[in-house]
Motif scaffolding. Structure first.
Motif, PDB file in Angstrom:
ATOM      1  N   GLU A   1      36.615 -71.075 -18.155  1.00  0.00           N
ATOM      2  CA  GLU A   1      37.765 -71.153 -17.268  1.00  0.00           C
ATOM      3  C   GLU A   1      37.689 -72.354 -16.343  1.00  0.00           C
ATOM      4  O   GLU A   1      38.700 -72.986 -16.072  1.00  0.00           O
ATOM      5  CB  GLU A   1      37.878 -69.869 -16.435  1.00  0.00           C
ATOM      6  N   GLU A   2      36.485 -72.645 -15.844  1.00  0.00           N
ATOM      7  CA  GLU A   2      36.339 -73.736 -14.878  1.00  0.00           C
ATOM      8  C   GLU A   2      34.897 -74.218 -14.884  1.00  0.00           C
ATOM      9  O   GLU A   2      33.971 -73.426 -15.085  1.00  0.00           O
ATOM     10  CB  GLU A   2      36.715 -73.239 -13.478  1.00  0.00           C
TER      11      GLU A   2
ATOM     12  N   CYS B   1      27.891 -75.692 -12.999  1.00  0.00           N
ATOM     13  CA  CYS B   1      28.197 -74.277 -12.865  1.00  0.00           C
ATOM     14  C   CYS B   1      29.541 -74.050 -13.549  1.00  0.00           C
ATOM     15  O   CYS B   1      30.369 -74.952 -13.617  1.00  0.00           O
ATOM     16  CB  CYS B   1      28.298 -73.872 -11.397  1.00  0.00           C
ATOM     17  N   ALA B   2      29.745 -72.858 -14.072  1.00  0.00           N
ATOM     18  CA  ALA B   2      31.003 -72.574 -14.756  1.00  0.00           C
ATOM     19  C   ALA B   2      31.431 -71.141 -14.511  1.00  0.00           C
ATOM     20  O   ALA B   2      30.596 -70.250 -14.350  1.00  0.00           O
ATOM     21  CB  ALA B   2      30.857 -72.810 -16.256  1.00  0.00           C
TER      22      ALA B   2
ATOM     23  N   LYS C   1      34.879 -69.262 -32.803  1.00  0.00           N
ATOM     24  CA  LYS C   1      36.214 -69.262 -33.386  1.00  0.00           C
ATOM     25  C   LYS C   1      37.204 -69.762 -32.352  1.00  0.00           C
ATOM     26  O   LYS C   1      37.007 -69.570 -31.159  1.00  0.00           O
ATOM     27  CB  LYS C   1      36.568 -67.822 -33.793  1.00  0.00           C
ATOM     28  N   ASP C   2      38.273 -70.400 -32.823  1.00  0.00           N
ATOM     29  CA  ASP C   2      39.376 -70.765 -31.944  1.00  0.00           C
ATOM     30  C   ASP C   2      40.460 -69.714 -32.112  1.00  0.00           C
ATOM     31  O   ASP C   2      40.831 -69.368 -33.237  1.00  0.00           O
ATOM     32  CB  ASP C   2      39.922 -72.143 -32.310  1.00  0.00           C
ATOM     33  N   VAL C   3      40.949 -69.191 -30.987  1.00  0.00           N
ATOM     34  CA  VAL C   3      41.911 -68.091 -31.020  1.00  0.00           C
ATOM     35  C   VAL C   3      43.020 -68.314 -29.992  1.00  0.00           C
ATOM     36  O   VAL C   3      42.881 -69.112 -29.074  1.00  0.00           O
ATOM     37  CB  VAL C   3      41.230 -66.733 -30.738  1.00  0.00           C
ATOM     38  N   PHE C   4      44.096 -67.592 -30.155  1.00  0.00           N
ATOM     39  CA  PHE C   4      45.169 -67.573 -29.177  1.00  0.00           C
ATOM     40  C   PHE C   4      45.074 -66.279 -28.393  1.00  0.00           C
ATOM     41  O   PHE C   4      45.181 -65.191 -28.963  1.00  0.00           O
ATOM     42  CB  PHE C   4      46.544 -67.681 -29.837  1.00  0.00           C
ATOM     43  N   LEU C   5      44.823 -66.392 -27.083  1.00  0.00           N
ATOM     44  CA  LEU C   5      44.721 -65.212 -26.216  1.00  0.00           C
ATOM     45  C   LEU C   5      45.878 -65.117 -25.239  1.00  0.00           C
ATOM     46  O   LEU C   5      45.989 -64.142 -24.508  1.00  0.00           O
ATOM     47  CB  LEU C   5      43.396 -65.233 -25.454  1.00  0.00           C
ATOM     48  N   GLY C   6      46.716 -66.146 -25.190  1.00  0.00           N
ATOM     49  CA  GLY C   6      47.851 -66.125 -24.286  1.00  0.00           C
ATOM     50  C   GLY C   6      47.447 -66.217 -22.834  1.00  0.00           C
ATOM     51  O   GLY C   6      48.088 -65.625 -21.966  1.00  0.00           O
ATOM     52  N   ILE C   7      46.405 -66.972 -22.549  1.00  0.00           N
ATOM     53  CA  ILE C   7      45.910 -67.113 -21.180  1.00  0.00           C
ATOM     54  C   ILE C   7      46.552 -68.321 -20.550  1.00  0.00           C
ATOM     55  O   ILE C   7      46.550 -69.414 -21.093  1.00  0.00           O
ATOM     56  CB  ILE C   7      44.378 -67.262 -21.156  1.00  0.00           C
ATOM     57  N   CYS C   8      47.143 -68.136 -19.376  1.00  0.00           N
ATOM     58  CA  CYS C   8      47.761 -69.254 -18.644  1.00  0.00           C
ATOM     59  C   CYS C   8      46.678 -70.044 -17.937  1.00  0.00           C
ATOM     60  O   CYS C   8      45.747 -69.486 -17.389  1.00  0.00           O
ATOM     61  CB  CYS C   8      48.747 -68.722 -17.615  1.00  0.00           C
ATOM     62  N   ASP C   9      46.826 -71.366 -17.957  1.00  0.00           N
ATOM     63  CA  ASP C   9      45.852 -72.230 -17.251  1.00  0.00           C
ATOM     64  C   ASP C   9      46.317 -72.520 -15.855  1.00  0.00           C
ATOM     65  O   ASP C   9      47.420 -72.559 -15.518  1.00  0.00           O
ATOM     66  CB  ASP C   9      45.652 -73.533 -18.003  1.00  0.00           C
TER      67      ASP C   9
END
Length: 172
Positions: A99-100, A106-107, A164-172
């Motif tokens: 996410e960051e 650090c992440a 794997k690369d996936v679509f989770l529908g997470i807004c950035d």
């Protein structure tokens, strides 16, 4: 000494660990994901564009590169999560989305819930519930976003493996 047998000055100075650099690359690739990009990839965490690492076609665009971190002894790093099902006990995952990234490697990582081919929950814990059972990882084919995040020092891991690369529908 610090993580993975590195000296503290090796970790904290200008040189960064490879796990940190790979997770930074994953974050950049996720940030630059474009819907129209649909090329097949192999398995390297550095491959662009963000697309399916395990199959050349996908129905939805990818917005997440799922990865696993490994500790010095080679075991997968795990974190806890809460899902909406209050009746189950599958609260541990080894799968993450970055996410960051901030400060000195650090992440903030989002914990992803492992799912099988039918999108049913996969409990990664052994029967006694105290360890990750590696054979259960083979049942994982899909992932679901959780609201659980963890902050880690990326210099304390010895390996990162992209899954794997996936679509989770997470807004950035």
């Amino acid at each position: 000494m610090s993580c993975c047998g590195k000296r503290d000055d090796d970790v904290l100075g200008s040189s960064r660990g490879c796990v940190c650099e790979v997770v930074r690359a994953i974050k950049d690739i996720q940030d630059n994901a474009v819907e129209e990009e649909c090329r097949p990839c192999l398995t390297s965490c550095f491959l662009e564009p963000l697309g399916d690492l395990t199959a050349p076609s996908r129905r939805k665009p990818a917005d997440t590169r799922v990865f696993v971190l490994k500790t010095k002894d080679g075991s997968p790093f795990h974190a806890f999560f809460r899902d909406g099902d209050r009746y189950d006990h599958d609260c541990v995952s080894i799968f993450f989305r970055v996410e960051e990234i901030f400060d000195n490697c650090c992440a903030t990582l989002r914990v992803l819930e492992p799912k099988d081919k039918d999108h049913k929950e996969v409990d990664l814990l052994s029967d006694c519930g105290t360890k990750i059972k590696l054979s259960k990882i083979c049942k994982v084919f899909n992932f679901e976003s959780t609201d659980s995040c963890i902050t880690v020092d990326l210099n304390c891991f010895c390996a990162v493996q992209c899954i794997k690369d996936v679509f989770l529908g997470i807004c950035d």
